[in-house]
Write a protein that holds these residues in place. Structure first.
Motif, mmCIF file in Angstrom:
data_model
loop_
_atom_site.group_PDB
_atom_site.id
_atom_site.type_symbol
_atom_site.label_atom_id
_atom_site.label_comp_id
_atom_site.label_asym_id
_atom_site.label_seq_id
_atom_site.Cartn_x
_atom_site.Cartn_y
_atom_site.Cartn_z
ATOM 1 N N LEU A 9 -11.015 26.523 -27.098
ATOM 2 C CA LEU A 9 -11.418 25.476 -28.022
ATOM 3 C C LEU A 9 -12.927 25.505 -28.155
ATOM 4 C CD1 LEU A 9 -8.621 24.498 -26.745
ATOM 5 C CD2 LEU A 9 -9.309 22.240 -27.528
ATOM 6 N N GLY A 10 -13.410 25.307 -29.364
ATOM 7 C CA GLY A 10 -14.834 25.278 -29.611
ATOM 8 C C GLY A 10 -15.164 24.347 -30.755
ATOM 9 N N GLY A 11 -16.414 23.938 -30.816
ATOM 10 C CA GLY A 11 -16.884 23.117 -31.912
ATOM 11 C C GLY A 11 -18.366 22.829 -31.751
ATOM 12 N N ASN A 12 -19.024 22.545 -32.892
ATOM 13 C CA ASN A 12 -20.449 22.213 -32.824
ATOM 14 C C ASN A 12 -20.861 21.162 -33.850
ATOM 15 O OD1 ASN A 12 -20.349 23.889 -35.100
ATOM 16 N ND2 ASN A 12 -22.252 24.948 -34.594
ATOM 17 N N LEU A 13 -19.909 20.521 -34.483
ATOM 18 C CA LEU A 13 -20.207 19.428 -35.414
ATOM 19 C C LEU A 13 -19.580 18.139 -34.906
ATOM 20 C CD1 LEU A 13 -19.563 21.099 -38.902
ATOM 21 C CD2 LEU A 13 -21.762 20.744 -37.750
ATOM 22 N N PRO A 46 -24.982 29.695 -30.565
ATOM 23 C CA PRO A 46 -24.155 30.201 -31.666
ATOM 24 C C PRO A 46 -23.992 31.712 -31.581
ATOM 25 C CG PRO A 46 -25.931 28.817 -32.504
ATOM 26 C CD PRO A 46 -26.175 29.017 -31.040
ATOM 27 N N TRP A 47 -22.866 32.178 -32.067
ATOM 28 C CA TRP A 47 -22.538 33.600 -32.058
ATOM 29 C C TRP A 47 -22.208 34.005 -33.485
ATOM 30 C CZ3 TRP A 47 -18.687 37.154 -33.040
ATOM 31 C CH2 TRP A 47 -18.722 38.347 -32.328
ATOM 32 N N GLY A 48 -22.735 35.118 -33.933
ATOM 33 C CA GLY A 48 -22.436 35.586 -35.289
ATOM 34 C C GLY A 48 -23.412 35.017 -36.306
ATOM 35 N N PHE A 55 -22.775 25.343 -29.522
ATOM 36 C CA PHE A 55 -21.359 24.994 -29.426
ATOM 37 C C PHE A 55 -21.029 24.406 -28.065
ATOM 38 C CE2 PHE A 55 -21.134 27.703 -33.046
ATOM 39 C CZ PHE A 55 -19.970 27.370 -33.716
ATOM 40 N N ARG A 56 -19.911 23.712 -28.020
ATOM 41 C CA ARG A 56 -19.232 23.366 -26.782
ATOM 42 C C ARG A 56 -17.943 24.179 -26.821
ATOM 43 N NH1 ARG A 56 -23.340 21.233 -27.365
ATOM 44 N NH2 ARG A 56 -24.130 19.296 -26.508
ATOM 45 N N ASN A 57 -17.585 24.753 -25.674
ATOM 46 C CA ASN A 57 -16.377 25.561 -25.570
ATOM 47 C C ASN A 57 -15.636 25.217 -24.295
ATOM 48 O OD1 ASN A 57 -18.476 27.547 -27.056
ATOM 49 N ND2 ASN A 57 -16.409 27.932 -27.762
ATOM 50 N N LEU A 58 -14.338 25.409 -24.308
ATOM 51 C CA LEU A 58 -13.523 25.300 -23.104
ATOM 52 C C LEU A 58 -12.287 26.166 -23.281
ATOM 53 C CD1 LEU A 58 -10.789 23.390 -23.505
ATOM 54 C CD2 LEU A 58 -12.426 21.568 -23.371
ATOM 55 N N ALA A 59 -11.581 26.379 -22.172
ATOM 56 C CA ALA A 59 -10.321 27.121 -22.204
ATOM 57 C C ALA A 59 -9.250 26.270 -21.546
ATOM 58 C CB ALA A 59 -10.470 28.450 -21.474
ATOM 59 N N VAL A 60 -8.026 26.473 -21.972
ATOM 60 C CA VAL A 60 -6.885 25.766 -21.401
ATOM 61 C C VAL A 60 -5.730 26.751 -21.265
ATOM 62 C CG1 VAL A 60 -6.093 24.923 -23.662
ATOM 63 C CG2 VAL A 60 -5.399 23.713 -21.617
ATOM 64 N N LEU A 61 -5.031 26.661 -20.144
ATOM 65 C CA LEU A 61 -3.795 27.419 -19.966
ATOM 66 C C LEU A 61 -2.640 26.481 -20.261
ATOM 67 C CD1 LEU A 61 -4.307 29.429 -16.654
ATOM 68 C CD2 LEU A 61 -4.442 30.275 -18.995
ATOM 69 N N ILE A 62 -1.693 26.974 -21.027
ATOM 70 C CA ILE A 62 -0.507 26.190 -21.343
ATOM 71 C C ILE A 62 0.731 27.017 -21.029
ATOM 72 C CG2 ILE A 62 -1.673 24.884 -23.170
ATOM 73 C CD1 ILE A 62 -0.056 26.611 -25.208
#
Length: 176
Positions: A9-13, A46-48, A55-62
């Motif tokens: 998950l990511g976002g910056n706005l 930022p990338w690209g 950005f804020r980013n995180l990962a989740v396992l489901i």
């Protein structure tokens, strides 16, 4: 049959952490999905496209019984509910949800590539993923090994935002 999948998950706005909480609550409400592990929130440059906020980013396992296609459709629906507008590649966004892995499968179809393309090049994906699944193998290498050789500049754990997310998720529900 349940499959383990990793999502990024990511976002910056707006308020990305609040957007993450709403997205995770939405995923958790699905009877076909069980949240297994949640990384810290990471601040990333930022990338690209570089002329935008960090950005804020995180990962989740489901664990899920959804097909990869149905999981993608759900992720895209949650993005739209969160105000995501796809205007420019690598541009600013309120919420982005990527399927990073889906079991051990390699999927290459229009609109769906798993493992996520260029995952091995993206420290903003590898850092949170290595935190919760260091032994997960992508392209023959463990995520922890990929993380060790990735560019770590501009990727930092944000303890305050991580705590705020956990407080929202497990203590203080958000009103929509």
């Amino acid at each position: 049959m349940a499959i383990e999948a990793a999502l990024g998950l990511g976002g910056n706005l707006g308020d990305p952490v609040a957007a993450f909480a709403i997205a995770l609550q939405r995923l958790e409400a699905e009877p076909t999905i069980r949240l297994k592990a949640l990384s810290s929130v990471w601040r990333t440059a930022p990338w690209g496209k570089l002329d935008q906020p960090e950005f804020r980013n995180l990962a989740v396992l489901i664990e899920t019984s959804l097909s990869a296609e149905d999981l993608l459709a759900l992720c895209l629906a949650i993005e739209r509910e969160g105000g995501r507008e796809r205007r420019e590649r690598w541009g600013p966004r309120t919420l982005d949800i990527d399927i990073l892995t889906y079991g051990g499968l390699v999927i290459d179809r229009p609109g769906l590539q798993v493992p996520h393309p260029r995952i091995a090049e993206r420290a903003f994906v590898l850092a949170p993923l290595a935190e919760i699944a260091p032994e997960l193998v992508i392209g023959g290498q463990a995520v922890a090994s990929l993380r060790e050789v990735s560019d770590r500049d501009g990727v930092k754990k944000d303890a305050g935002e991580s705590e705020r997310l956990r407080r929202i998720m497990f203590g203080e529900p958000l009103s929509e």
